[in-house]
Design a protein around this motif. Structure first.
Motif, PDB file in Angstrom:
ATOM      1  N   THR A 147       0.821  -1.206   0.000  1.00  0.00           N
ATOM      2  CA  THR A 147       0.000   0.000   0.000  1.00  0.00           C
ATOM      3  C   THR A 147       0.856   1.258   0.000  1.00  0.00           C
ATOM      4  O   THR A 147       0.623   2.194  -0.768  1.00  0.00           O
ATOM      5  CB  THR A 147      -0.908   0.033   1.250  1.00  0.00           C
ATOM      6  OG1 THR A 147      -1.726  -1.135   1.271  1.00  0.00           O
ATOM      7  CG2 THR A 147      -1.785   1.270   1.259  1.00  0.00           C
ATOM      8  N   MET A 148       1.868   1.263   0.856  1.00  0.00           N
ATOM      9  CA  MET A 148       2.652   2.466   1.134  1.00  0.00           C
ATOM     10  C   MET A 148       4.036   2.462   0.504  1.00  0.00           C
ATOM     11  O   MET A 148       4.765   3.454   0.633  1.00  0.00           O
ATOM     12  CB  MET A 148       2.808   2.617   2.649  1.00  0.00           C
ATOM     13  CG  MET A 148       1.502   2.660   3.424  1.00  0.00           C
ATOM     14  SD  MET A 148       0.665   4.231   3.251  1.00  0.00           S
ATOM     15  CE  MET A 148       1.741   5.287   4.224  1.00  0.00           C
ATOM     16  N   GLY A 149       4.401   1.369  -0.164  1.00  0.00           N
ATOM     17  CA  GLY A 149       5.754   1.291  -0.683  1.00  0.00           C
ATOM     18  C   GLY A 149       6.775   1.120   0.440  1.00  0.00           C
ATOM     19  O   GLY A 149       6.421   1.012   1.617  1.00  0.00           O
ATOM     20  N   LEU A 452       3.482 -11.915  -4.317  1.00  0.00           N
ATOM     21  CA  LEU A 452       4.187 -12.191  -3.071  1.00  0.00           C
ATOM     22  C   LEU A 452       5.680 -12.394  -3.253  1.00  0.00           C
ATOM     23  O   LEU A 452       6.418 -12.472  -2.272  1.00  0.00           O
ATOM     24  CB  LEU A 452       3.564 -13.418  -2.388  1.00  0.00           C
ATOM     25  CG  LEU A 452       2.079 -13.245  -2.035  1.00  0.00           C
ATOM     26  CD1 LEU A 452       1.528 -14.524  -1.441  1.00  0.00           C
ATOM     27  CD2 LEU A 452       1.888 -12.081  -1.075  1.00  0.00           C
ATOM     28  N   ALA A 453       6.130 -12.480  -4.496  1.00  0.00           N
ATOM     29  CA  ALA A 453       7.561 -12.650  -4.739  1.00  0.00           C
ATOM     30  C   ALA A 453       8.317 -11.338  -4.700  1.00  0.00           C
ATOM     31  O   ALA A 453       9.545 -11.327  -4.738  1.00  0.00           O
ATOM     32  CB  ALA A 453       7.777 -13.320  -6.095  1.00  0.00           C
ATOM     33  N   VAL A 454       7.613 -10.199  -4.604  1.00  0.00           N
ATOM     34  CA  VAL A 454       8.293  -8.893  -4.687  1.00  0.00           C
ATOM     35  C   VAL A 454       8.188  -8.102  -3.385  1.00  0.00           C
ATOM     36  O   VAL A 454       8.432  -6.901  -3.376  1.00  0.00           O
ATOM     37  CB  VAL A 454       7.730  -8.054  -5.864  1.00  0.00           C
ATOM     38  CG1 VAL A 454       7.843  -8.819  -7.163  1.00  0.00           C
ATOM     39  CG2 VAL A 454       6.287  -7.632  -5.615  1.00  0.00           C
ATOM     40  N   TYR A 455       7.848  -8.768  -2.280  1.00  0.00           N
ATOM     41  CA  TYR A 455       7.653  -8.036  -1.028  1.00  0.00           C
ATOM     42  C   TYR A 455       8.895  -7.282  -0.568  1.00  0.00           C
ATOM     43  O   TYR A 455       8.801  -6.318   0.203  1.00  0.00           O
ATOM     44  CB  TYR A 455       7.191  -8.998   0.076  1.00  0.00           C
ATOM     45  CG  TYR A 455       8.267  -9.922   0.589  1.00  0.00           C
ATOM     46  CD1 TYR A 455       9.089  -9.550   1.650  1.00  0.00           C
ATOM     47  CD2 TYR A 455       8.453 -11.161   0.014  1.00  0.00           C
ATOM     48  CE1 TYR A 455      10.075 -10.393   2.119  1.00  0.00           C
ATOM     49  CE2 TYR A 455       9.444 -12.018   0.479  1.00  0.00           C
ATOM     50  CZ  TYR A 455      10.252 -11.633   1.529  1.00  0.00           C
ATOM     51  OH  TYR A 455      11.236 -12.469   1.994  1.00  0.00           O
ATOM     52  N   ASP A 456      10.067  -7.714  -1.041  1.00  0.00           N
ATOM     53  CA  ASP A 456      11.316  -7.052  -0.636  1.00  0.00           C
ATOM     54  C   ASP A 456      12.011  -6.375  -1.819  1.00  0.00           C
ATOM     55  O   ASP A 456      13.215  -6.138  -1.775  1.00  0.00           O
ATOM     56  CB  ASP A 456      12.263  -8.053   0.024  1.00  0.00           C
ATOM     57  CG  ASP A 456      12.606  -9.226  -0.889  1.00  0.00           C
ATOM     58  OD1 ASP A 456      11.960  -9.369  -1.951  1.00  0.00           O
ATOM     59  OD2 ASP A 456      13.523 -10.000  -0.539  1.00  0.00           O
ATOM     60  N   LYS A 457      11.244  -6.052  -2.856  1.00  0.00           N
ATOM     61  CA  LYS A 457      11.803  -5.417  -4.051  1.00  0.00           C
ATOM     62  C   LYS A 457      11.155  -4.044  -4.249  1.00  0.00           C
ATOM     63  O   LYS A 457      10.078  -3.941  -4.837  1.00  0.00           O
ATOM     64  CB  LYS A 457      11.586  -6.310  -5.277  1.00  0.00           C
ATOM     65  CG  LYS A 457      12.302  -7.657  -5.183  1.00  0.00           C
ATOM     66  CD  LYS A 457      11.985  -8.527  -6.381  1.00  0.00           C
ATOM     67  CE  LYS A 457      12.814  -9.813  -6.338  1.00  0.00           C
ATOM     68  NZ  LYS A 457      12.597 -10.581  -5.113  1.00  0.00           N
ATOM     69  N   PRO A 458      11.803  -2.991  -3.794  1.00  0.00           N
ATOM     70  CA  PRO A 458      11.200  -1.643  -3.814  1.00  0.00           C
ATOM     71  C   PRO A 458      10.738  -1.203  -5.196  1.00  0.00           C
ATOM     72  O   PRO A 458       9.703  -0.546  -5.320  1.00  0.00           O
ATOM     73  CB  PRO A 458      12.332  -0.749  -3.299  1.00  0.00           C
ATOM     74  CG  PRO A 458      13.211  -1.653  -2.502  1.00  0.00           C
ATOM     75  CD  PRO A 458      13.141  -2.979  -3.176  1.00  0.00           C
ATOM     76  N   ARG A 459      11.444  -1.567  -6.246  1.00  0.00           N
ATOM     77  CA  ARG A 459      11.113  -1.067  -7.576  1.00  0.00           C
ATOM     78  C   ARG A 459       9.898  -1.750  -8.184  1.00  0.00           C
ATOM     79  O   ARG A 459       9.400  -1.304  -9.214  1.00  0.00           O
ATOM     80  CB  ARG A 459      12.318  -1.233  -8.505  1.00  0.00           C
ATOM     81  CG  ARG A 459      13.524  -0.423  -8.062  1.00  0.00           C
ATOM     82  CD  ARG A 459      14.561  -0.339  -9.129  1.00  0.00           C
ATOM     83  NE  ARG A 459      15.706   0.464  -8.700  1.00  0.00           N
ATOM     84  CZ  ARG A 459      16.640   0.939  -9.507  1.00  0.00           C
ATOM     85  NH1 ARG A 459      16.572   0.687 -10.801  1.00  0.00           N
ATOM     86  NH2 ARG A 459      17.644   1.644  -9.045  1.00  0.00           N
ATOM     87  N   GLN A 460       9.436  -2.813  -7.571  1.00  0.00           N
ATOM     88  CA  GLN A 460       8.261  -3.505  -8.083  1.00  0.00           C
ATOM     89  C   GLN A 460       7.036  -3.304  -7.185  1.00  0.00           C
ATOM     90  O   GLN A 460       5.967  -3.813  -7.493  1.00  0.00           O
ATOM     91  CB  GLN A 460       8.560  -4.995  -8.246  1.00  0.00           C
ATOM     92  CG  GLN A 460       9.682  -5.275  -9.234  1.00  0.00           C
ATOM     93  CD  GLN A 460       9.941  -6.761  -9.406  1.00  0.00           C
ATOM     94  OE1 GLN A 460       9.027  -7.537  -9.673  1.00  0.00           O
ATOM     95  NE2 GLN A 460      11.201  -7.158  -9.250  1.00  0.00           N
TER      96      GLN A 460
END
Length: 528
Positions: A147-149, A452-460
């Motif tokens: 939601t918040m990036g 759910l694969a991008v929870y730790d990828k800021p650019r996605q």
């Protein structure tokens, strides 16, 4: 080509395929390279490897990394209900009901009306956030990244750390006060605070499973003792109309009711920022309505039972006088005074009941530290719990003589940020990741759901500008509607000299209006 199906939020099954066209709402699918297993976490870096022995002994190595489906089970499903019972059926819940008459001049009947209505609302906020845990396998503050990036989630994590530290400070102060009263002052308050805090640290250091096992049974003995309190108080004689003469009327009464209601709301909704932390190891196939109901009743039953009891205690003149002399700890001592040594033993049990309340606070604050910055994930969750313990213990010792003031001010302000936090997550989920998709609108972007694969990828992940701005608007609205000892906003002043606290209501309403159009605009510009 469909490879497998999984249950969605409405219990129906939707196909997934090899090209990644997974169900857009809550797919637990992730490519193999994205799955981080417990053993992988335990060997992440030299710090983790040095602690490998304690991880092998059962200390939870996983922090904010997503829990893969094959490492989850349903053994804690009913424990979800009992978990919240134990967390809230503790001695630190008692002072909330006492504040109704002591600070807001409400009669017992008015206090009960506020407790029931505002607890139901606050518990619903927590229960909604709890439903997101099993479907994502993520901790609460990590979920807010959708939601918040990254930046917004960092802000929420910082607020959550302050919140959990505040809960822990008030809890260990009251537990310390109770131990000191039992010892007739022989055990210094500072030593009592440290003792209670250390015992709480042990369980949250071990982690998820240890906490659930403890909380599953901790409430039983306390429930018996609270029933004893009803009996002892009835012998002293309840005077339900004791506050009738001093209760305000008109706008002043409305102000008192709203201000006390804000504290009650915060006592239930204050668990929302951590609600998913304690069920992310449940399988994604568990029905969301079941998680909601278990969590809601898990909060409602103990909070109503204990807060209504403590409000009733203030209708007994002897107990009201004890509150003036010794705060909540003095009331408890006065209640069990007829039982002499047996009463002191019960008070010792009550003092250590604080452990059940401090465990989730310490555990989730440690996870929020990991969420602040990616580099903080390199430090194990267990070590962060030690830091959290040190911080809240030092703060509790410093503020040990101002318990009631800390409690009333802290809980009231807590509701302000929890309100806009819940609103943005709820609207993101039901509008942008659920409703649009189900109605055939905007089949890409946020309406596709949680990748759910991008929870730790800021650019996605989302930029988060819409959420941050909407929450700032909500915070501004809270200031306009708040009524605290140190400041009364323009709207709060409408309720008389001491004002009426509409902070969390104003925060929620303004955020709910501002966020959707801004979030849609953000998606149209950044496509994520």
């Amino acid at each position: 080509m469909a490879t497998y199906t999984e249950q969605d939020w409405d219990g129906k099954a939707y196909p997934n395929d090899l090209e990644g066209n997974v169900d857009p709402v809550s797919s637990a699918y992730a490519s193999p390279e994205e799955v981080i297993r417990e053993d992988d976490v335990a060997g992440r870096n030299p710090i983790f490897r040095r602690l490998r022995k304690i991880f092998d002994m059962g200390v939870e190595a996983r922090g904010i990394e997503r829990v893969p489906e094959d490492e989850r089970n349903g053994q804690h499903t009913i424990g979800l209900l009992l978990f919240w019972w134990s967390v809230n059926m503790v001695v630190s819940t008692v002072p909330i009901g006492l504040l109704a008459q002591a600070y807001y001049t409400l009669t017992f009947r008015s206090a009960v009306a506020a407790i029931v209505s505002f607890t139901a609302l606050g518990a619903a906020c927590t229960a909604f956030i709890a439903t997101l845990g099993p479907k994502t396998g993520l901790r609460t503050m990590v979920i807010t990244r959708y939601t918040m990036g990254f930046v917004g989630a960092t802000i929420f994590s910082f607020l959550n750390i302050l919140t959990q530290l505040g809960f822990s400070v008030t809890a260990v102060i009251l537990g310390g006060q109770t131990l000191t009263n039992v010892s007739d002052g022989k055990l210094p308050l500072e030593a009592s605070i440290v003792l209670v805090g250390v015992l709480a640290l042990v369980l949250c250091f071990v982690g998820y499973n240890a906490m659930h096992y403890w909380e599953r049974y901790a409430w039983i003995l306390l429930f018996v003792f609270y029933c004893c309190m009803w009996g002892l108080a009835s012998k002293r004689g309840f005077q339900m109309d004791l506050q009738q003469a001093s209760q305000a009327t008109g706008k002043e009464y409305a102000g008192d009711f709203l201000s006390f209601g804000g504290i009650v709301f915060s006592s239930a909704s204050g668990w929302a920022p951590v609600a998913a932390d304690f069920n992310c190891r449940l399988p994604s196939t568990i029905k969301p309505w079941k998680v909601f109901i278990l969590t809601w009743f898990g909060l409602m039953v103990p909070l109503l039972f204990v807060e209504i009891l403590s409000a009733a205690l203030m209708t007994v003149p002897d107990y009201a006088a004890a509150f003036e002399e010794g705060s909540a700890g003095g009331v408890l001592s006065e209640v069990f005074e007829p039982w002499k040594g047996g009463g002191k033993f019960i008070l010792v049990i009550f003092a250590f009941s604080i452990i059940s309340n401090c465990i989730p606070n310490t555990y989730s604050a440690a996870l929020s530290f990991q969420t602040l910055l990616p580099v903080f994930q390199k430090i194990p969750r267990a070590l962060w719990t030690v830091l959290v313990f040190v911080i809240y213990t030092v703060a509790a010792v410093a503020g040990r003589e101002h318990f009631s003031e800390i409690l009333s001010n802290f809980l009231a302000i807590l509701g302000y940020w929890v309100a806009f936090f819940v609103i943005v997550v709820l609207e993101e989920h039901y509008i942008f990741r659920y409703w649009f998709h189900r109605n055939g609108h905007n089949s890409s972007g946020p309406a596709r759901g949680y990748d759910l694969a991008v929870y730790d990828k800021p650019r996605q992940l989302p930029i988060g500008a819409a959420g941050i701005f909407a929450c700032c608007c909500g915070a501004g609205a809270a200031i306009v509607g708040m009524a605290q000892v140190w400041y009364i906003g323009p709207v709060g002043k409408l309720f008389g000299e001491y004002g009426g606290d509409l902070g969390f209501e104003m925060s929620a309403i303004v955020t709910a209006i501002v966020f959707p159009p801004l979030r849609y605009l953000e998606y149209r510009v950044f496509r994520r």
